[in-house]
Design an enzyme around this catalytic site. Structure first.
Site, mmCIF file in Angstrom:
data_model
loop_
_atom_site.group_PDB
_atom_site.id
_atom_site.type_symbol
_atom_site.label_atom_id
_atom_site.label_comp_id
_atom_site.label_asym_id
_atom_site.label_seq_id
_atom_site.Cartn_x
_atom_site.Cartn_y
_atom_site.Cartn_z
ATOM 1 C CG LEU A 91 -2.217 0.446 1.346
ATOM 2 C CD1 LEU A 91 -3.048 -0.299 0.336
ATOM 3 C CD2 LEU A 91 -2.776 0.232 2.750
ATOM 4 C CB CYS A 92 1.253 4.183 -2.182
ATOM 5 S SG CYS A 92 2.027 5.812 -2.097
ATOM 6 C CB SER A 93 2.925 4.888 3.461
ATOM 7 O OG SER A 93 4.073 5.416 2.881
#
Lengths: 123, 96, 122
Positions: free
Chosen positions: A78-80
């Site tokens: 997940l792209c933070s």
């Protein structure tokens, strides 16, 4: 030689589009293609949301993603930053709002995935 | 240097889809998926077939059937074949 | 599993402010650049609006992320292509807010795009 695939998911779970992404990943596994990882970016990060309530008589897309990780060990990144922007980050507890099958990663992970896999597909 | 173009939306509602046409080479393939299937009977597919033959135009069968569409301008394929196409081309461009 | 460094293309087809695509593309471009990945930027369709001069996004409450485009050269992102036809269709002069943008014909644009191994569209 085994072929390998990385997938970037930019579609939200609120549309049918993320089911297409899931089906392509599922087929890759069935075709003995190594899925090096799925990277959720932009609205795609909502696919990891714990409290997204999909009515019980509708397709449970989030459960399908989780199963890919549990049964097939597909890394779900997940792209933070994208997750932060969409209210998915709770201080000091990554798994408060996000299912534990998903890993919070930086965009650097996307660079790794790009180079590890034979093909990169965005869905 | 051949490209697989994944078409994910209707060119009549989303003009970005038409950009695929200017980036289409004679040896490329296109695959209509999701709402991209709605291009099956429109100008998009006939314009594409001025550049590539029908045998290089594909559509995902499930996505076509779900939308109640009739296909005679593309070859219907399943996900398994789509994966083969992905690995038979150098890169994939997703138009959405 | 093969490990090979790919030529990456980031293809911008959306105008900058009403969608998140342009900012998302910028973030990705800078990351690839910081990892010294060979990366090219392509602007076509409404994506060309990201490059034009004299924009003031702060007026509409948007942070001027376009300013960051001037950092491309420090990240070795030196291949920046814009489609000439897209400019003409929009009556835009080839005047950009950054240096080093290459205006190419649609044929060249397509040819260049085909030379990349991984393409991300925003």
């Amino acid at each position: 030689m085994t072929q390998s695939l990385a997938v970037v998911v930019t579609s939200a779970p609120t549309s049918n589009l993320s089911y297409t992404a899931f089906k392509i990943v599922e087929q890759a596994i069935q075709s003995n293609i190594t899925v090096t990882g799925v990277f959720f970016y932009q609205d795609g990060v909502l696919n990891a949301s714990k409290y997204l309530a999909i009515p019980s008589d509708e397709l449970q897309i989030i459960s399908l993603w989780k199963k890919l990780n549990q049964q097939n060990q597909v890394p779900l990144h997940l792209c933070s930053t994208a997750a932060e922007k969409r209210g998915l980050i709770f201080p000091d507890d990554d798994n408060f709002l996000i299912h534990p099958e998903f890993t919070l990663s930086g965009l650097g992970e996307l660079v790794m995935l790009t180079n590890q896999a034979d093909r990169l597909v965005q869905l | 240097m051949t490209t697989l173009h994944l078409i994910r939306d209707s060119a009549l509602s989303n003009n970005s889809i038409n950009l695929c046409l200017t980036n289409l080479s004679a040896t490329d393939v296109i695959v209509l998926i999701d709402d991209g299937c709605y291009n099956i009977n429109s100008a998009f597919i006939s314009d594409a077939q001025k550049i590539i033959p029908l045998k290089q135009c594909y559509a995902i069968e499930e996505h076509i059937n779900a939308r109640g569409l009739q296909v005679n301008t593309a070859i219907v394929i399943n996900y398994e074949y789509l994966l083969e196409l992905i690995f038979n081309h150098q890169n994939v461009i997703t138009w959405q | 599993m093969t490990s090979n460094s790919k030529k990456v293309a980031i293809l911008n087809t959306k105008a900058p402010f009403s969608q998140t695509a342009a900012k998302a593309a910028l973030d990705v471009a800078l990351i690839y650049g910081s990892f010294e990945q060979e990366t090219s930027l392509f602007f076509q369709g409404d994506g060309v609006y990201q490059l034009i001069d004299k924009q003031q996004p702060d007026i509409i409450g948007t942070k001027d992320f376009l300013k960051t485009f001037s950092a491309f050269e420090f990240y070795d992102l030196e291949k920046i292509y814009v489609c000439q036809q897209s400019l003409i269709e929009r009556n835009l002069p080839p005047e950009f807010h950054i240096e080093g943008v290459m205006v190419v014909s649609p044929e060249e644009f397509s040819l260049l795009l085909h030379q990349h191994n991984a393409v991300l569209t925003f």
